[in-house]
Design a protein around this motif. Structure first.
Motif, PDB file in Angstrom:
ATOM      1  N   GLU A  99       6.228  -1.571  -2.999  1.00 10.98           N
ATOM      2  CA  GLU A  99       4.855  -2.042  -3.185  1.00 10.98           C
ATOM      3  C   GLU A  99       3.916  -0.876  -2.887  1.00 10.98           C
ATOM      4  O   GLU A  99       4.283   0.066  -2.176  1.00 10.98           O
ATOM      5  CB  GLU A  99       4.563  -3.213  -2.243  1.00 10.98           C
ATOM      6  CG  GLU A  99       5.248  -4.516  -2.609  1.00 10.98           C
ATOM      7  CD  GLU A  99       4.532  -5.234  -3.762  1.00 10.98           C
ATOM      8  OE1 GLU A  99       3.507  -4.717  -4.227  1.00 10.98           O
ATOM      9  OE2 GLU A  99       5.031  -6.289  -4.184  1.00 10.98           O
ATOM     10  N   PRO A 100       2.694  -0.901  -3.394  1.00  6.96           N
ATOM     11  CA  PRO A 100       1.774   0.215  -3.157  1.00  6.96           C
ATOM     12  C   PRO A 100       1.489   0.456  -1.677  1.00  6.96           C
ATOM     13  O   PRO A 100       1.330   1.594  -1.262  1.00  6.96           O
ATOM     14  CB  PRO A 100       0.507  -0.190  -3.910  1.00  6.96           C
ATOM     15  CG  PRO A 100       0.639  -1.663  -4.146  1.00  6.96           C
ATOM     16  CD  PRO A 100       2.111  -1.931  -4.257  1.00  6.96           C
ATOM     17  N   THR A 101       1.419  -0.600  -0.897  1.00  7.46           N
ATOM     18  CA  THR A 101       1.247  -0.458   0.547  1.00  7.46           C
ATOM     19  C   THR A 101       2.184  -1.437   1.231  1.00  7.46           C
ATOM     20  O   THR A 101       2.583  -2.451   0.651  1.00  7.46           O
ATOM     21  CB  THR A 101      -0.201  -0.758   0.987  1.00  7.46           C
ATOM     22  OG1 THR A 101      -0.531  -2.108   0.635  1.00  7.46           O
ATOM     23  CG2 THR A 101      -1.184   0.190   0.312  1.00  7.46           C
ATOM     24  N   ALA A 102       2.512  -1.134   2.473  1.00  6.39           N
ATOM     25  CA  ALA A 102       3.459  -1.986   3.189  1.00  6.39           C
ATOM     26  C   ALA A 102       2.898  -3.383   3.389  1.00  6.39           C
ATOM     27  O   ALA A 102       3.599  -4.378   3.219  1.00  6.39           O
ATOM     28  CB  ALA A 102       3.813  -1.356   4.528  1.00  6.39           C
TER      29      ALA A 102
ATOM     30  N   THR B  67       1.439  -5.659   1.907  1.00  7.17           N
ATOM     31  CA  THR B  67       1.111  -6.369   0.686  1.00  7.17           C
ATOM     32  C   THR B  67       2.079  -7.531   0.507  1.00  7.17           C
ATOM     33  O   THR B  67       3.292  -7.362   0.667  1.00  7.17           O
ATOM     34  CB  THR B  67       1.205  -5.437  -0.543  1.00  7.17           C
ATOM     35  OG1 THR B  67       0.264  -4.374  -0.401  1.00  7.17           O
ATOM     36  CG2 THR B  67       0.922  -6.196  -1.821  1.00  7.17           C
TER      37      THR B  67
END
Length: 290
Positions: free
Chosen positions: A44-47, A49
């Protein structure tokens, strides 16, 4: 795609003491929250999320929103929850009757309260009728004021993770000889009113079907055995009712339409849900009595 699933990065879940497959509550605000099963999101783009499809976001009032803020609550089921908190819709109530010794039968109702009405009453009635032979009874009760208990609290039986349900965890692994679980499904005129499923043997399912049919005689309720591959059949190894048995092959799942649980037996004041539960208890009394 599953409205009860929320995807997370495993490292993010682990930082909260969770894991893929566990249950967790996603809270958007004080009134919009629901219980989900965590799945592996991959990169994912950031943890921090959480990913959901439109059905999952819809449970939080955001089906058409691409993104919104929220909180991932690692405590899915609070063992200290009270009946008042449950009926107010704030917590899912988990209950267990078990003295730590019986391994003959466990009776289950994962979706009691207003989630699938009367199913928890059925489980408790079977346990009461068989109290002299010693059976365990596990059930959950969920409500939401003004409706919506299903959307807030329902978790599919194949997804229920014992690690998220403190009381269930105490009996998981005991290896019960038999298990029976009561469920409800939405009105469907093309389906039988009561479906007998599970991974138990066909002879046992035929007996359960026949005894239930006799108990509801005169109601015009149709009682049938679920066919192979029926999504309501409950015959998967990972279905809770099978998973709790010693070889995962001795679970019986009783699925019922709303009108099969509501109303009374003609010519009496006996509720239909009670008649069905008593019939199931009769079957297991014969099985459990030496």
């Amino acid at each position: 795609k599953h409205r009860e699933h929320a995807s997370v990065r495993p490292d993010f879940a682990a930082s909260l003491g969770l894991g893929v497959g566990r249950q967790a509550i996603v809270r958007r605000d004080a009134d919009r929250f629901a219980l989900y099963t965590l799945t592996d999101a991959g990169p994912e783009p950031t943890a921090a999320t959480v990913g959901m499809g439109p059905g999952g976001r819809g449970r939080l009032g955001g089906a058409t929103e691409e993104q919104f803020g929220g909180i991932l609550d690692s405590v899915a089921v609070d063992p200290a929850a009270t009946m008042d908190e449950a009926m107010d819709g704030q917590k899912l109530l988990e209950l267990l009757d078990d003295d730590g010794h019986p391994d003959g039968l466990i009776v289950l109702a994962p979706h009691g309260g207003d989630i699938e009405p009367f199913t928890d009453d059925q489980a408790e009635h079977v346990q009461a009728l068989l109290a002299d032979v010693g059976v365990s009874c596990w059930r959950c009760k969920g409500w939401k004021p003004h409706g919506g208990a299903v959307a807030r609290w329902h978790i599919t039986s194949t997804d229920i993770d014992s690690a998220s349900f403190p009381r269930l965890a105490t009996v998981d692994g005991r290896g019960f000889r038999h298990a029976v679980s009561f469920h409800g499904f939405a009105t469907d005129p093309d389906r039988p009113d009561v479906l007998v499923g599970g991974a138990a043997s066909e002879p046992l399912k035929r007996v359960v079907r026949a005894v239930i049919a006799a108990a509801v005689d005169g109601t015009d309720l149709r009682v049938a055995i679920a066919g192979p591959g029926d999504p309501l059949g409950g015959d998967e190894d990972r279905n809770l009712v099978n998973r709790l048995t010693a070889d995962r092959r001795h679970g019986i799942q009783v699925e019922q339409q709303p009108h099969a649980r509501d109303g009374t037996i003609p010519g009496s004041t006996v509720p239909r849900w009670q008649a069905i539960a008593a019939a199931v208890a009769d079957v297991y009394r014969v099985i459990l009595t030496p």
